[in-house]
Design a protein around this motif. Sequence first.
Motif, PDB file in Angstrom:
ATOM      1  N   ASN A  38       0.848  -1.200   0.000  1.00  0.00           N
ATOM      2  CA  ASN A  38       0.000   0.000   0.000  1.00  0.00           C
ATOM      3  C   ASN A  38       0.884   1.250   0.000  1.00  0.00           C
ATOM      4  N   ALA A  39       1.521   1.483  -1.138  1.00  0.00           N
ATOM      5  CA  ALA A  39       2.454   2.610  -1.226  1.00  0.00           C
ATOM      6  C   ALA A  39       2.624   3.003  -2.683  1.00  0.00           C
ATOM      7  N   VAL A  40       2.949   4.249  -2.895  1.00  0.00           N
ATOM      8  CA  VAL A  40       3.365   4.700  -4.234  1.00  0.00           C
ATOM      9  C   VAL A  40       4.684   5.436  -4.066  1.00  0.00           C
ATOM     10  N   GLY A  41       5.443   5.502  -5.144  1.00  0.00           N
ATOM     11  CA  GLY A  41       6.757   6.096  -5.016  1.00  0.00           C
ATOM     12  C   GLY A  41       7.059   7.159  -6.040  1.00  0.00           C
ATOM     13  N   VAL A  42       7.976   8.033  -5.640  1.00  0.00           N
ATOM     14  CA  VAL A  42       8.569   8.990  -6.574  1.00  0.00           C
ATOM     15  C   VAL A  42      10.057   8.722  -6.570  1.00  0.00           C
ATOM     16  N   VAL A  43      10.640   8.712  -7.741  1.00  0.00           N
ATOM     17  CA  VAL A  43      12.076   8.491  -7.785  1.00  0.00           C
ATOM     18  C   VAL A  43      12.704   9.619  -8.581  1.00  0.00           C
ATOM     19  N   SER A  44      13.782  10.172  -8.031  1.00  0.00           N
ATOM     20  CA  SER A  44      14.444  11.256  -8.762  1.00  0.00           C
ATOM     21  C   SER A  44      15.577  10.658  -9.589  1.00  0.00           C
ATOM     22  N   PRO A  45      16.010  11.337 -10.623  1.00  0.00           N
ATOM     23  CA  PRO A  45      17.098  10.813 -11.450  1.00  0.00           C
ATOM     24  C   PRO A  45      18.306  10.501 -10.571  1.00  0.00           C
ATOM     25  N   SER A  46      18.751   9.278 -10.606  1.00  0.00           N
ATOM     26  CA  SER A  46      19.781   8.816  -9.693  1.00  0.00           C
ATOM     27  C   SER A  46      19.992   7.332  -9.992  1.00  0.00           C
ATOM     28  N   CYS A  47      20.870   6.688  -9.265  1.00  0.00           N
ATOM     29  CA  CYS A  47      21.013   5.243  -9.419  1.00  0.00           C
ATOM     30  C   CYS A  47      19.689   4.541  -9.155  1.00  0.00           C
ATOM     31  N   VAL A  48      18.896   5.058  -8.194  1.00  0.00           N
ATOM     32  CA  VAL A  48      17.616   4.415  -7.875  1.00  0.00           C
ATOM     33  C   VAL A  48      16.729   4.368  -9.105  1.00  0.00           C
ATOM     34  N   ALA A  49      16.728   5.465  -9.888  1.00  0.00           N
ATOM     35  CA  ALA A  49      15.875   5.517 -11.069  1.00  0.00           C
ATOM     36  C   ALA A  49      16.275   4.405 -12.038  1.00  0.00           C
ATOM     37  N   ILE A  50      17.572   4.185 -12.135  1.00  0.00           N
ATOM     38  CA  ILE A  50      18.059   3.137 -13.040  1.00  0.00           C
ATOM     39  C   ILE A  50      17.688   1.763 -12.503  1.00  0.00           C
ATOM     40  N   ILE A  51      17.785   1.610 -11.170  1.00  0.00           N
ATOM     41  CA  ILE A  51      17.501   0.304 -10.576  1.00  0.00           C
ATOM     42  C   ILE A  51      16.006  -0.012 -10.653  1.00  0.00           C
ATOM     43  N   VAL A  52      15.159   1.002 -10.407  1.00  0.00           N
ATOM     44  CA  VAL A  52      13.718   0.779 -10.593  1.00  0.00           C
ATOM     45  C   VAL A  52      13.462   0.463 -12.070  1.00  0.00           C
ATOM     46  N   GLY A  78       2.647  16.426  -3.632  1.00  0.00           N
ATOM     47  CA  GLY A  78       1.437  16.513  -4.446  1.00  0.00           C
ATOM     48  C   GLY A  78       0.720  15.181  -4.482  1.00  0.00           C
ATOM     49  N   MET A  79       1.511  14.129  -4.623  1.00  0.00           N
ATOM     50  CA  MET A  79       0.938  12.799  -4.715  1.00  0.00           C
ATOM     51  C   MET A  79       0.187  12.459  -3.420  1.00  0.00           C
ATOM     52  N   LYS A  80       0.779  12.813  -2.288  1.00  0.00           N
ATOM     53  CA  LYS A  80       0.148  12.508  -1.002  1.00  0.00           C
ATOM     54  C   LYS A  80      -1.152  13.290  -0.850  1.00  0.00           C
ATOM     55  N   ARG A  81      -1.108  14.563  -1.282  1.00  0.00           N
ATOM     56  CA  ARG A  81      -2.321  15.379  -1.158  1.00  0.00           C
ATOM     57  C   ARG A  81      -3.430  14.847  -2.060  1.00  0.00           C
ATOM     58  N   ALA A  82      -3.056  14.369  -3.247  1.00  0.00           N
ATOM     59  CA  ALA A  82      -4.047  13.798  -4.173  1.00  0.00           C
ATOM     60  C   ALA A  82      -4.662  12.538  -3.583  1.00  0.00           C
ATOM     61  N   LEU A  83      -3.829  11.706  -2.997  1.00  0.00           N
ATOM     62  CA  LEU A  83      -4.335  10.470  -2.371  1.00  0.00           C
ATOM     63  C   LEU A  83      -5.291  10.802  -1.221  1.00  0.00           C
ATOM     64  N   ARG A  84      -4.904  11.803  -0.455  1.00  0.00           N
ATOM     65  CA  ARG A  84      -5.743  12.190   0.681  1.00  0.00           C
ATOM     66  C   ARG A  84      -7.093  12.692   0.167  1.00  0.00           C
ATOM     67  N   ALA A  85      -7.059  13.463  -0.918  1.00  0.00           N
ATOM     68  CA  ALA A  85      -8.303  13.968  -1.501  1.00  0.00           C
ATOM     69  C   ALA A  85      -9.192  12.826  -1.961  1.00  0.00           C
ATOM     70  N   GLN A  86      -8.554  11.706  -2.371  1.00  0.00           N
ATOM     71  CA  GLN A  86      -9.337  10.542  -2.810  1.00  0.00           C
ATOM     72  C   GLN A  86      -9.751   9.663  -1.635  1.00  0.00           C
ATOM     73  N   GLY A  87      -9.386  10.046  -0.411  1.00  0.00           N
ATOM     74  CA  GLY A  87      -9.722   9.236   0.756  1.00  0.00           C
ATOM     75  C   GLY A  87      -8.781   8.073   0.964  1.00  0.00           C
ATOM     76  N   ARG A  88      -7.598   8.164   0.358  1.00  0.00           N
ATOM     77  CA  ARG A  88      -6.645   7.055   0.493  1.00  0.00           C
ATOM     78  C   ARG A  88      -5.425   7.497   1.305  1.00  0.00           C
ATOM     79  N   ASP A  89      -5.709   8.081   2.446  1.00  0.00           N
ATOM     80  CA  ASP A  89      -4.643   8.643   3.279  1.00  0.00           C
ATOM     81  C   ASP A  89      -3.729   7.569   3.856  1.00  0.00           C
ATOM     82  N   ASP A  90      -4.225   6.308   3.869  1.00  0.00           N
ATOM     83  CA  ASP A  90      -3.416   5.238   4.452  1.00  0.00           C
ATOM     84  C   ASP A  90      -2.278   4.815   3.534  1.00  0.00           C
ATOM     85  N   THR A  91      -2.271   5.279   2.307  1.00  0.00           N
ATOM     86  CA  THR A  91      -1.208   4.879   1.373  1.00  0.00           C
ATOM     87  C   THR A  91       0.065   5.674   1.654  1.00  0.00           C
TER      88      THR A  91
END
Lengths: 291, 548
Positions: A38-52, A78-91
């Motif tokens: 129950n999670a969503v992610g943001v990845v910035s350009p970095s080694c992580v972006a390549i690994i994802v 922004g993503m968290k606020r959007a989820l909260r607006a959808q009632g999915r604050d637990d994500t």
Amino acid sequence: MQKIDYCDDGQFCSGHVACAGCAEALSMRVILNTVGENAVGVVSPSCVAIIVGGHPTSSARIPFQHGTLESAAASASGMKRALRAQGRDDTTVLCLAGDGGTYDIGLQALSSAAERNEDILYICFDNEGYQNTGGQRSSSTPMSAVTGSTPAGNTTQKKNLIEIMAAHRVPYIATASPSDLSDLAAKVTKAKTIRGTKVIIVIIPCLPGWGVADDAAVKTARLAVESGVFPLFEVENGVTYRLRTTEKPAPIAAYLDQQKRYRHLSDEDRQALQDDVDRNWQRLLWLAAGE
Amino acid sequence: MNDQTSPLWTHLTSEARLTGTWRSALPAYQNQPSPCLGACPVNGRIATWVKQVKDGDLPGAFATLTENNPFPAIAGRICHHPCETACNRAAHDETVGICSLERFVGDMAISEGLRFTAPVEERPQSVAIVGGGPAGLSAAYQLRRLGFQVSLFEASNGLGGLMRHGIPAYRLDRAVLDAEVNRIADMGIDIHLNAQVADKTALQSLRGQHDAVFLATGASQPKRLPGLDYDAPHVIDSAGFLAASETEQKARSGGHVLVIGGGSAAMDVARTARRLGREVTVLSLEPEGRLPAQRVELEEAAEEGVGFVTGAMLHSVSAGAGGLDIGCIKVNFEPGEAPGQFRASPIDGTGFTLAADTIVPAIGQDADLARWQGLLEPEGPVIGTRQWQTSAPGVFAGGDVASMERFVTQAVGMGKEAAKTIAASLDPSLAPPSPLADPLVVGDRINTAYQDPRPRTHQGNAGVTDRLASFDEVQQPLTPQAAQVEASRCFSCGTCIFCDNCYFYCPDMAITRLDLAYEVKTDYCKGCGLCVAECPTGAIHMREDVTP
């Protein structure tokens, strides 16, 4: 011996393109499995972006948005606020970035998110440089370390991001290491239960960037922790420091000897680094004693 | 490959990409012998049974121990434990107390009445064993386990050899000796006591009645000290002294005993005499710190009030005031190449006199080879053997009669090896003993980051006053709790303990956990070696990848 304590539920997949022996991939395994489905992610350009990995495949089971280098924390907010607006604050909204995207280019976005105490879990994989673009220095690169852009050794101090974040009075900051996977998992678990901005900085000895053998990333991270170069601790609400241990750290010699980026150092350079580590350790003890 | 898709974002997981193609080396799980196993005179699987102790599986530990040594309670008391010298933990904090753990398992087996299981199949061939000491009993045990018919001939009135007639009860309780010897006898061995095989004719006749003979008659003839009158009433040989009853020992010794020698037998005589209330002085050729007895024996002897005069030799004995005047002189001592060899040269002008009324030379014993003259060829002080086979077909030899290695457990090891050789000669389907093929696990293969420094739990000793008042055992056993704690200090060098470090440290999720095993996913393993580096026991290594 203590068994490693976390459960791999398959949230991070084989077939990613991290270098063989990469401690960042190893740490991602712990983090993604501990954060859970129950999670969503943001990845910035970095080694992580390549690994994802880019479209059409992903090594992560949860969805990831590939953001820009400046704006990972803003995207996550922004993503968290959007989820909260959808009632999915637990994500849980997870933000994965490197030290370039955190200490340097993304610092403004992170600072604003922290200022607003956005409910995000921000993980910085700190490999002390821009390691996938040729190994240039960042403001996280320690004094004297050789990088692609500082061939004679870096001439500036490593930026103290923890104290910067502490000054924002965010509810939770922690340092973690791939040499202690149970501790890393425990810190992620704890961060998940806290509302507001959580920042975890994970030390990642970069195999090509630091000049470390393929099987030695964990050992190098362990030496960083044991020598007090990268002590493990938590900061709550920006003021309460909790150290994993208050035992006197080991000398840094074994840590330095493990890496090619410090091979050029004179005895005076090494002593200067040791003095610096000692000073930082004393300050940390003082902060932990203070409240 | 997993084809689960996330509809919004991607089509596939990264598992579509087989990163195993990057690899040049692949981790391989292979249990390897620990250094203690390599040093052990019987090559016991120490890492395995110590882990069984740690896990609380004492019957399992007993079964593992007795694969190679039927005397765990005895060895746990008197073994010179080279295993502990080899222990990889020494560099971390202190060696593991292997010997005390072996005693713990052996004592438990005795108190629980554990028996040896009957052989799976009986074999028709019979083997005669001459000599019921550690080598003979060890061979009898191993041959009987394989189902051979075994007849054992012992010259004295009891089994155990040196363990019964040489080692005093304060080091080895006779109830323990009886229990472990009887457990072997109960396997269905045809035992003949007071059965001397006197000469080569008797030996040849024995050979005629059996398919093979194993000669383990030990070394029963005392070495003679030149210049000492062995017929004089004040001289008693150490072997005779130690074998005698307490009453006899008291009758033969005066108030002040001089023991000549620096080995285990000398310590046994000295400490026995102290228990009889005698003053005791030990005179050794070897200088201080070089005495061949075990360090702990020397320490305990000193605690019990034994006096030491080292680096000197006796040159004359004369009657003196109230006893004997023993003329001595200091020597330069140089050890030789082989065990038991040395050179000692007197230093002029260093003469001195010691007072005593009884002299007990304890300078070692030789095998009696004369009685086999013409049948078995001597090689120096022992019978010549090649892989335990003597010059006479079907006659094998081991223990002190065939070797200058003079520790009890070395004799047990020789008995085991010889038994395997004999078994293979009688039934070619049985494997002969083979030398260790795999290298021992060296210390740097152990990742000690997972081992907290923890001090060793030492066995206690009885108090000196109590020790001198009786022949009760000096060394006290570990409690079950202490044994478990001590066993958990073992690194398990070379043996997988299923800690899952390899599984958790793989950045590529390329290790699968199976039931008490692991499997490497060759599709994804990049060959980094992190699993090997983080293995706390050295049970994985990288090998060149030959996957097609």
